[in-house]
Design a protein around this motif. Structure first.
Motif, short mmCIF file in Angstrom:
data_model
loop_
_atom_site.label_atom_id
_atom_site.label_comp_id
_atom_site.label_asym_id
_atom_site.label_seq_id
_atom_site.Cartn_x
_atom_site.Cartn_y
_atom_site.Cartn_z
N LEU A 9 -51.25 -32.34 -43.43
CA LEU A 9 -50.36 -33.35 -43.98
C LEU A 9 -48.99 -32.79 -44.36
CD1 LEU A 9 -52.77 -35.28 -46.38
CD2 LEU A 9 -52.34 -35.69 -43.97
N GLU A 10 -48.92 -31.52 -44.64
CA GLU A 10 -47.70 -30.97 -45.25
C GLU A 10 -46.46 -31.18 -44.38
OE1 GLU A 10 -46.17 -26.98 -47.61
OE2 GLU A 10 -48.01 -26.89 -46.41
N GLY A 11 -46.54 -30.76 -43.12
CA GLY A 11 -45.37 -30.85 -42.26
C GLY A 11 -44.91 -32.27 -42.01
N ILE A 12 -45.86 -33.16 -41.74
CA ILE A 12 -45.47 -34.52 -41.37
C ILE A 12 -45.09 -35.35 -42.59
CG2 ILE A 12 -47.82 -35.48 -41.35
CD1 ILE A 12 -46.91 -36.98 -38.74
N GLU A 13 -45.71 -35.11 -43.74
CA GLU A 13 -45.27 -35.81 -44.95
C GLU A 13 -43.87 -35.36 -45.36
OE1 GLU A 13 -49.07 -37.51 -47.42
OE2 GLU A 13 -48.15 -35.66 -48.15
N ALA A 14 -43.59 -34.07 -45.23
CA ALA A 14 -42.27 -33.56 -45.56
C ALA A 14 -41.21 -34.11 -44.61
CB ALA A 14 -42.26 -32.03 -45.54
N ALA A 15 -41.55 -34.19 -43.32
CA ALA A 15 -40.58 -34.65 -42.33
C ALA A 15 -40.31 -36.14 -42.41
CB ALA A 15 -41.07 -34.27 -40.92
N THR A 16 -41.34 -36.92 -42.72
CA THR A 16 -41.20 -38.37 -42.65
C THR A 16 -41.10 -39.06 -44.01
OG1 THR A 16 -43.61 -38.76 -42.66
CG2 THR A 16 -42.56 -38.36 -40.52
N GLY A 17 -41.59 -38.42 -45.06
CA GLY A 17 -41.61 -39.06 -46.37
C GLY A 17 -42.69 -40.11 -46.53
N VAL A 18 -43.59 -40.21 -45.57
CA VAL A 18 -44.67 -41.20 -45.62
C VAL A 18 -45.83 -40.66 -46.46
CG1 VAL A 18 -46.35 -42.50 -44.25
CG2 VAL A 18 -44.03 -42.14 -43.38
N ASP A 19 -46.38 -41.51 -47.31
CA ASP A 19 -47.55 -41.14 -48.12
C ASP A 19 -48.81 -41.28 -47.26
OD1 ASP A 19 -49.49 -40.69 -50.02
OD2 ASP A 19 -49.16 -42.58 -51.10
N ILE A 20 -49.02 -40.31 -46.39
CA ILE A 20 -50.15 -40.38 -45.46
C ILE A 20 -51.46 -40.22 -46.21
CG2 ILE A 20 -51.23 -39.32 -43.44
CD1 ILE A 20 -48.44 -38.49 -42.53
N ALA A 21 -51.49 -39.36 -47.23
CA ALA A 21 -52.71 -39.18 -48.02
C ALA A 21 -53.16 -40.50 -48.61
CB ALA A 21 -52.48 -38.15 -49.12
N GLY A 22 -52.23 -41.28 -49.12
CA GLY A 22 -52.56 -42.58 -49.68
C GLY A 22 -53.15 -43.52 -48.65
N LYS A 23 -52.62 -43.49 -47.44
CA LYS A 23 -53.13 -44.36 -46.38
C LYS A 23 -54.54 -43.95 -45.96
CE LYS A 23 -48.55 -45.63 -44.64
NZ LYS A 23 -48.68 -47.05 -45.07
N ILE A 24 -54.81 -42.64 -46.00
CA ILE A 24 -56.17 -42.17 -45.68
C ILE A 24 -57.15 -42.63 -46.75
CG2 ILE A 24 -57.61 -40.12 -45.41
CD1 ILE A 24 -55.18 -38.72 -44.17
N VAL A 25 -56.74 -42.54 -48.01
CA VAL A 25 -57.60 -42.98 -49.11
C VAL A 25 -57.90 -44.49 -48.97
CG1 VAL A 25 -57.74 -43.35 -51.60
CG2 VAL A 25 -56.96 -41.15 -50.70
N GLU A 26 -56.89 -45.28 -48.61
CA GLU A 26 -57.10 -46.71 -48.41
C GLU A 26 -58.11 -46.97 -47.30
OE1 GLU A 26 -53.22 -48.25 -47.69
OE2 GLU A 26 -52.49 -47.76 -49.72
N LEU A 27 -58.06 -46.14 -46.25
CA LEU A 27 -59.05 -46.27 -45.16
C LEU A 27 -60.46 -45.96 -45.68
CD1 LEU A 27 -59.56 -46.63 -42.06
CD2 LEU A 27 -59.28 -44.15 -41.87
N LEU A 28 -60.57 -44.92 -46.51
CA LEU A 28 -61.87 -44.57 -47.09
C LEU A 28 -62.42 -45.72 -47.92
CD1 LEU A 28 -61.35 -40.89 -48.31
CD2 LEU A 28 -62.51 -41.63 -46.24
N VAL A 29 -61.57 -46.32 -48.73
CA VAL A 29 -62.01 -47.41 -49.60
C VAL A 29 -62.50 -48.58 -48.76
CG1 VAL A 29 -61.23 -49.15 -51.26
CG2 VAL A 29 -60.49 -46.77 -51.50
N ASN A 30 -61.73 -48.97 -47.75
CA ASN A 30 -62.13 -50.11 -46.91
C ASN A 30 -63.39 -49.81 -46.11
OD1 ASN A 30 -59.93 -51.67 -47.74
ND2 ASN A 30 -58.60 -50.82 -46.15
N GLY A 31 -63.54 -48.57 -45.65
CA GLY A 31 -64.71 -48.21 -44.86
C GLY A 31 -65.98 -48.12 -45.68
N ALA A 32 -65.83 -47.74 -46.97
CA ALA A 32 -67.00 -47.55 -47.83
C ALA A 32 -67.47 -48.84 -48.47
CB ALA A 32 -66.68 -46.51 -48.89
N LYS A 33 -66.69 -49.91 -48.37
CA LYS A 33 -67.08 -51.18 -49.01
C LYS A 33 -68.34 -51.78 -48.37
CE LYS A 33 -62.54 -52.61 -50.71
NZ LYS A 33 -61.42 -53.57 -50.56
#
Length: 291
Positions: A267-291
């Motif tokens: 995540l480090e390189g692409i979050e630094a380059a783009t400013g996108v909260d990718i970790a947050g989007k992955i967590v959202e995927l986990l939440v939706n998948g685990a429901k």
């Protein structure tokens, strides 16, 4: 929700960001070293212990399994699956992605563009094998290479034969691919989360090298992938069964070509380059998948 992150190092940027993103959203997140997980497998049920204590009840598990521990790490992940935990990247999918030969076969069978690739075993077939690929330059890749290590560019037929013969002498598994000159040492990392590309960056190899990996001194800048590039990246991840993937594309005259599908993208390189909260989007995927 209760999440586990399988990682050998809790201090790595990607691991820390995922823990932070989970806790910021009110979830529990624990980092588990997969090599300290051990299992009981029996017809009456499955159990797992970690550092002397039983572990269970995780709603979702996110694997951050390095290539060097793929076999044991995926066994641990599969045990979690059998115990009822959701994961966006199942053990079988990670194994498919880590085996470059198998991954290329699966992608090609679905019509996904990639550099032409040859693979063989017998030294007596080397000349004919390379003739199936065409004239050099050729790119020789170890089957389980990562971060640019184990990737060699050969510019003459004699060099290609020499590298192939050397690797065979070491009993290494490898592929040989065509070199896409028009890419000029650049590739495109598309970060796939679920059904979308959430971020993209263009990586440029340093002068004198053809490998664009950031670990090899490459530079990165944010880029908006085209609709076609997004479509190819999402399809490639789905073919291998990955819900979270870093899909590396190369821009060729004949369209976007898949170089590799990474099952544990950093995540480090692409979050630094783009400013996108990718970790947050992955967590959202986990939440939706685990429901």
């Amino acid at each position: 929700m209760k999440f586990a992150i399988l990682s050998r190092n809790a201090k790595l940027y990607s691991t820390c960001r995922l823990v932070e993103a989970a806790r910021d959203r009110g979830h529990s997140a624990r980092v588990l070293d997969p090599l300290r997980c051990y299992m009981r497998i029996a017809s009456d049920g499955f159990d797992m212990h970690y550092k002397g204590r039983s572990i269970s009840g995780y709603d979702a598990v996110l694997p951050r399994i390095g290539a060097s521990i793929t076999r044991y790490g995926t066994a641990v992940l599969h045990q979690f699956e059998l115990m009822g935990s959701y994961t966006p990247n199942r053990a079988d999918a990670i194994a498919r992605a880590r085996d470059k030969l198998r991954a290329h076969q699966l992608l090609a069978a679905q019509g996904i563009g990639m550099p032409a690739t040859v693979f063989g075993d017998n030294p007596d077939d080397t000349i004919d094998l390379l003739s199936m690929l065409g004239p050099p330059p050729h790119v020789v890749k170890l089957n389980e290479s990562s971060q640019g290590a184990g990737v060699i560019l050969t510019e003459k037929p004699s060099a290609s034969r020499s590298v192939v013969e050397t690797l065979r002498g070491l009993y290494a598994n490898f592929l040989v691919q065509e070199f896409i000159a028009e890419a000029e040492g650049a590739d495109l990392r598309c970060f796939v989360v679920g059904d979308e590309v959430v971020a993209g960056m263009r990586r440029q190899a340093p002068k004198g090298d053809f490998r664009s990996n950031l670990h090899r001194g490459g530079t990165a800048e944010p880029v908006e992938p085209s609709e076609d590039e997004c479509r190819v990246a999402i399809r490639a991840a789905k073919v291998l069964g990955l819900g979270v993937a870093g899909v590396d594309l190369i821009r060729a005259h004949r369209g976007p070509l898949v170089l590799e599908v990474n099952a544990s993208p950093g995540l480090e390189g692409i979050e630094a380059a783009t400013g996108v909260d990718i970790a947050g989007k992955i967590v959202e995927l986990l939440v939706n998948g685990a429901k």
